[in-house]
Design an enzyme around this catalytic site. Structure first.
Site, PDB file in Angstrom:
ATOM      1  N   ARG A  12      44.671  -2.804 -18.744  1.00 53.26           N
ATOM      2  CA  ARG A  12      43.547  -1.881 -19.309  1.00 53.26           C
ATOM      3  C   ARG A  12      43.276  -1.745 -20.927  1.00 53.26           C
ATOM      4  O   ARG A  12      43.968  -1.203 -21.451  1.00 53.26           O
ATOM      5  CB  ARG A  12      43.652  -0.322 -18.846  1.00 53.26           C
ATOM      6  CG  ARG A  12      42.724   0.385 -19.347  1.00 53.26           C
ATOM      7  CD  ARG A  12      41.328   0.139 -18.746  1.00 53.26           C
ATOM      8  NE  ARG A  12      41.221   0.470 -17.173  1.00 53.26           N
ATOM      9  CZ  ARG A  12      40.250  -0.126 -16.517  1.00 53.26           C
ATOM     10  NH1 ARG A  12      39.458  -1.094 -17.083  1.00 53.26           N
ATOM     11  NH2 ARG A  12      40.348   0.172 -15.101  1.00 53.26           N
ATOM     12  N   ARG A  30      43.189 -12.209 -14.404  1.00 54.10           N
ATOM     13  CA  ARG A  30      43.809 -11.055 -15.133  1.00 54.10           C
ATOM     14  C   ARG A  30      45.088 -10.534 -14.327  1.00 54.10           C
ATOM     15  O   ARG A  30      45.618  -9.603 -15.056  1.00 54.10           O
ATOM     16  CB  ARG A  30      43.035 -10.060 -15.601  1.00 54.10           C
ATOM     17  CG  ARG A  30      42.108  -9.459 -14.410  1.00 54.10           C
ATOM     18  CD  ARG A  30      41.268  -8.374 -14.781  1.00 54.10           C
ATOM     19  NE  ARG A  30      40.913  -7.359 -13.482  1.00 54.10           N
ATOM     20  CZ  ARG A  30      40.308  -6.167 -13.783  1.00 54.10           C
ATOM     21  NH1 ARG A  30      39.966  -5.601 -14.779  1.00 54.10           N
ATOM     22  NH2 ARG A  30      39.899  -5.755 -12.389  1.00 54.10           N
ATOM     23  N   GLU A  85      31.602  -8.065 -24.158  1.00 50.25           N
ATOM     24  CA  GLU A  85      32.292  -9.035 -23.351  1.00 50.25           C
ATOM     25  C   GLU A  85      31.368 -10.147 -23.298  1.00 50.25           C
ATOM     26  O   GLU A  85      30.259 -10.301 -22.549  1.00 50.25           O
ATOM     27  CB  GLU A  85      32.609  -8.359 -21.951  1.00 50.25           C
ATOM     28  CG  GLU A  85      33.210  -7.203 -22.032  1.00 50.25           C
ATOM     29  CD  GLU A  85      33.109  -6.375 -20.699  1.00 50.25           C
ATOM     30  OE1 GLU A  85      32.980  -6.771 -19.716  1.00 50.25           O
ATOM     31  OE2 GLU A  85      33.059  -4.959 -20.829  1.00 50.25           O
ATOM     32  N   HIS A 113      36.751 -10.298 -21.634  1.00 52.91           N
ATOM     33  CA  HIS A 113      36.436  -8.773 -21.647  1.00 52.91           C
ATOM     34  C   HIS A 113      37.258  -8.241 -22.714  1.00 52.91           C
ATOM     35  O   HIS A 113      38.020  -7.404 -22.831  1.00 52.91           O
ATOM     36  CB  HIS A 113      37.171  -8.276 -20.211  1.00 52.91           C
ATOM     37  CG  HIS A 113      36.757  -6.859 -19.817  1.00 52.91           C
ATOM     38  ND1 HIS A 113      36.516  -5.878 -20.494  1.00 52.91           N
ATOM     39  CD2 HIS A 113      36.127  -6.762 -18.508  1.00 52.91           C
ATOM     40  CE1 HIS A 113      36.217  -5.046 -19.881  1.00 52.91           C
ATOM     41  NE2 HIS A 113      35.794  -5.153 -18.476  1.00 52.91           N
ATOM     42  N   GLN A 142      38.097  -7.129  -7.708  1.00 54.69           N
ATOM     43  CA  GLN A 142      37.091  -6.902  -8.775  1.00 54.69           C
ATOM     44  C   GLN A 142      37.439  -7.883  -9.881  1.00 54.69           C
ATOM     45  O   GLN A 142      38.663  -7.668 -10.209  1.00 54.69           O
ATOM     46  CB  GLN A 142      36.825  -5.824  -9.149  1.00 54.69           C
ATOM     47  CG  GLN A 142      36.497  -5.212 -10.572  1.00 54.69           C
ATOM     48  CD  GLN A 142      35.445  -4.230 -10.653  1.00 54.69           C
ATOM     49  OE1 GLN A 142      34.660  -4.328  -9.638  1.00 54.69           O
ATOM     50  NE2 GLN A 142      35.334  -3.589 -11.751  1.00 54.69           N
ATOM     51  N   ASP A 181      26.727   0.228 -19.165  1.00 54.71           N
ATOM     52  CA  ASP A 181      27.240  -0.816 -18.771  1.00 54.71           C
ATOM     53  C   ASP A 181      26.225  -1.683 -18.286  1.00 54.71           C
ATOM     54  O   ASP A 181      25.519  -1.527 -17.409  1.00 54.71           O
ATOM     55  CB  ASP A 181      27.962  -0.286 -17.069  1.00 54.71           C
ATOM     56  CG  ASP A 181      28.856  -1.325 -16.545  1.00 54.71           C
ATOM     57  OD1 ASP A 181      28.753  -2.585 -17.078  1.00 54.71           O
ATOM     58  OD2 ASP A 181      29.538  -1.235 -15.457  1.00 54.71           O
TER      59      ASP A 181
HETATM   60  C1  BG6 Z   1      33.124  -4.343 -17.107  1.00 49.81           C
HETATM   61  C2  BG6 Z   1      31.977  -4.030 -15.815  1.00 49.81           C
HETATM   62  O1  BG6 Z   1      32.961  -5.777 -17.225  1.00 49.81           O
HETATM   63  O2  BG6 Z   1      34.169  -3.915 -16.570  1.00 49.81           O
HETATM   64  C3  BG6 Z   1      32.265  -2.768 -15.553  1.00 49.81           C
HETATM   65  O3  BG6 Z   1      30.745  -4.348 -16.306  1.00 49.81           O
HETATM   66  C4  BG6 Z   1      33.643  -2.240 -15.172  1.00 49.81           C
HETATM   67  O4  BG6 Z   1      31.303  -2.456 -14.377  1.00 49.81           O
HETATM   68  C5  BG6 Z   1      34.586  -2.638 -16.292  1.00 49.81           C
HETATM   69  O5  BG6 Z   1      33.765  -0.756 -14.727  1.00 49.81           O
HETATM   70  C6  BG6 Z   1      35.966  -2.330 -15.965  1.00 49.81           C
HETATM   71  O6  BG6 Z   1      36.439  -2.813 -14.736  1.00 49.81           O
HETATM   72  P1  BG6 Z   1      37.917  -2.562 -14.143  1.00 49.81           P
HETATM   73  O7  BG6 Z   1      37.967  -3.499 -13.026  1.00 49.81           O
HETATM   74  O8  BG6 Z   1      38.740  -3.256 -15.307  1.00 49.81           O
HETATM   75  O9  BG6 Z   1      38.132  -1.164 -14.097  1.00 49.81           O
END
Ligand code: BG6
Length: 320
Positions: A74, A104, A294, A186, A99, A231
């Protein structure tokens, strides 16, 4: 015959001080002779730190980030591949992936470094360093291999210069089937106070607002302020036009981001409630010290044929 007066050896190495590199179990740290540094975790090839010569950190890394490979990191710059966000519900090759895909969340190999010298505006030479990381299908977990059964090779290069950080991704199709993918770099940029920054060069661009049921809007402001959960996916940008993160107080440029082959730009800040809801986000107030800008190709799908390759990247300049 032994020569009494051998010519002296000519040094082949540059007389300039060279960057230093430290490779540990979980990451690579590089420091330029001028003092700037970068750290890249093997987990996700995630850049976790980028500091300028004065030691000032440019990236936001959550205090609660998992750095042990148990979860995506994170903060820093996670690499999103081959799908952005939640994958299409069914019927797409990425539908069984988590997701933001597997890049990553996989362990990358360090392929090595190269150093170079460049002239800066004062005509002095600077030493720069490039770190290369690789990921291929053979290195994925069984679960990911099953979920995305393509043969591919990724090379991710992280280049540090005194004023900039460049990250670029080379995607190669090594199999006999074409595949589709999305990419997103990101970047969690560190800011002193989210209420004091503005984003420039997004005016008149169309964006999808993910906080408003993915509705489509046109950016009206020349200087976008972040005042609540944000977002958005800005689309069809000219990658060569820098997106600027500026200071509201004096309009100075904090960051400038140019891209290569990446025409989308996601702007994300979770704000207070979402930040509190993320187990790996900390401190709770940390959302005030970050803005995710990003660079990506996420509105549609890139496709590559067998034996073909595709390349993209971003260059972030700090404190211009
Ligand atoms: C962003 C997305 O790129 O990443 C968001 O647009 C998302 O919708 C954010 O909440 C974080 O994603 P994650 O999977 O790292 O919690």
């Amino acid at each position: 015959m032994e020569r009494s007066k051998k010519p002296a050896a000519i040094p082949v190495t540059s007389s300039l001080p060279q960057p230093t590199l430290n490779i540990s179990e979980d990451r690579v740290d590089a420091v330029l002779p001028s003092g700037e540094s970068v750290s890249v975790s093997f987990h996700g090839a995630t850049v976790t730190s980028w500091k300028l010569a004065d030691g000032e950190e440019q990236l936001f890394l959550s205090e609660k980030a998992h750095l042990d490979g148990s979860k995506p990191i994170r903060g820093g710059i996670p690499v999103v591949f081959p799908v952005f966000g939640p994958p299409p519900a069914s019927g797409h090759a990425t539908s069984s992936l988590p997701q933001h895909g597997f890049a990553r969340n996989s362990f990358w190999e360090f392929l090595g470094k190269s150093t170079s010298e460049s002239s800066n505006e004062n005509q002095k030479s600077d030493s720069n360093i490039k770190l290369d990381f690789g990921l291929s299908n053979g290195m994925l977990s069984d679960e990911f291999k099953k979920a995305w059964p393509y043969e591919f090779g990724l090379v991710y290069s992280v280049s540090l210069t005194p004023k900039s950080l460049e990250t670029s991704l080379h995607v190669q199709n090594k199999g006999d089937k074409s595949f589709e993918f999305q990419v997103l770099l990101h970047s969690y940029l560190r800011v002193k106070d989210i209420s004091q920054i503005r984003l420039q060069n997004l005016q008149s661009k169309t964006y999808i607002d993910k906080t408003q049921n993915a509705s489509s809007h046109t950016e009206s402001s020349p200087e976008v302020a972040i005042i609540s959960e944000t977002d958005r996916v800005y689309q069809s940008l000219d990658p060569t036009v820098p997106v600027i993160v500026s200071s509201a107080a004096d309009n100075s440029k904090l960051f400038s981001i140019t891209r290569e082959a990446l025409t989308d730009l996601v702007v994300w800040n979770p704000w207070i409630e979402k930040a509190k809801g993320m187990a790996d986000f900390g401190p709770d107030e940390g959302y005030k010290n970050m803005i995710c800008v990003e660079a990506g190709s996420v509105s549609g799908w890139q496709s590559i044929e067998p034996s073909d390759a595709w390349e993209c990247g971003q260059t972030i300049h700090a404190k211009l």
